[in-house]
Motif scaffolding. Structure first.
Motif, short mmCIF file in Angstrom:
data_model
loop_
_atom_site.label_atom_id
_atom_site.label_comp_id
_atom_site.label_asym_id
_atom_site.label_seq_id
_atom_site.Cartn_x
_atom_site.Cartn_y
_atom_site.Cartn_z
N THR A 193 67.72 80.48 25.76
CA THR A 193 67.25 80.78 27.11
C THR A 193 67.57 82.25 27.41
O THR A 193 68.09 82.96 26.55
CB THR A 193 67.89 79.83 28.15
N GLU A 217 63.03 75.88 35.74
CA GLU A 217 63.52 76.81 34.72
C GLU A 217 62.58 76.84 33.52
O GLU A 217 61.39 76.99 33.68
CB GLU A 217 64.97 76.50 34.36
N ASP A 248 62.26 81.94 42.48
CA ASP A 248 63.32 81.78 41.50
C ASP A 248 62.99 80.62 40.57
O ASP A 248 62.64 79.53 41.02
CB ASP A 248 64.65 81.50 42.22
N TRP A 249 63.11 80.85 39.27
CA TRP A 249 62.72 79.83 38.30
C TRP A 249 63.55 78.56 38.42
O TRP A 249 63.12 77.50 37.99
CB TRP A 249 62.70 80.39 36.89
N GLU A 250 64.75 78.64 39.02
CA GLU A 250 65.57 77.44 39.21
C GLU A 250 64.87 76.44 40.13
O GLU A 250 65.09 75.24 40.03
CB GLU A 250 66.94 77.81 39.76
#
Length: 135
Positions: A96, A115, A109-111
């Motif tokens: 990652t 992700e 935000d990718w969270e």
């Protein structure tokens, strides 16, 4: 018939651009269906006849192995193998992005997007921002 391609805009900042030919913005095209092992070599390309259009987000069995819809994890491997010019350890760690790198998918935000499992769509914009500063 060929595999469908996704056109993506990729941006690097916070110093990451130095690892990518000192170029901040890139446009890339990647296949929409990719090997499940994230291999980016041309020999790993999935024949169009092996692609099931019914369930593109789940792994598919093929004569050449398993496939999946292109996700952020695949994109990271693609960037590493095709655009990164030096020091892979400053971009990726443990499959990652390295800790301290913020990833935004279409300004989110990718969270919040899952992700690395986020399934890429045509014309997505992915931004990698390093929050680490040497000293």
């Amino acid at each position: 018939m060929s595999t469908l391609l996704l056109s993506l805009k990729i941006e690097f900042s916070g110093g990451l651009e130095l690892l990518f030919s000192n170029q901040r913005s890139h446009r890339v095209q990647i296949p929409s269906i990719v090997p499940i092992d994230n291999s980016t070599s041309p020999s790993a390309a999935v024949p169009a006849s092996d692609i099931s259009m019914d369930l593109p987000t789940s792994p598919q069995s093929t004569d050449t192995g398993k496939t999946k819809a292109a996700d952020i994890t695949y994109l990271m491997y693609y960037l590493r193998d095709h655009l990164l010019k030096e020091r892979v350890e400053l971009f990726m760690e443990g499959g990652t992005v390295r800790p301290g790198i913020l990833v935004l998918i279409n300004d989110t935000d990718w969270e919040l997007e899952g992700e690395g499992e986020y399934i890429l769509k045509d014309r997505d914009e992915v931004v990698f921002i390093s929050t680490l500063h040497g000293g």
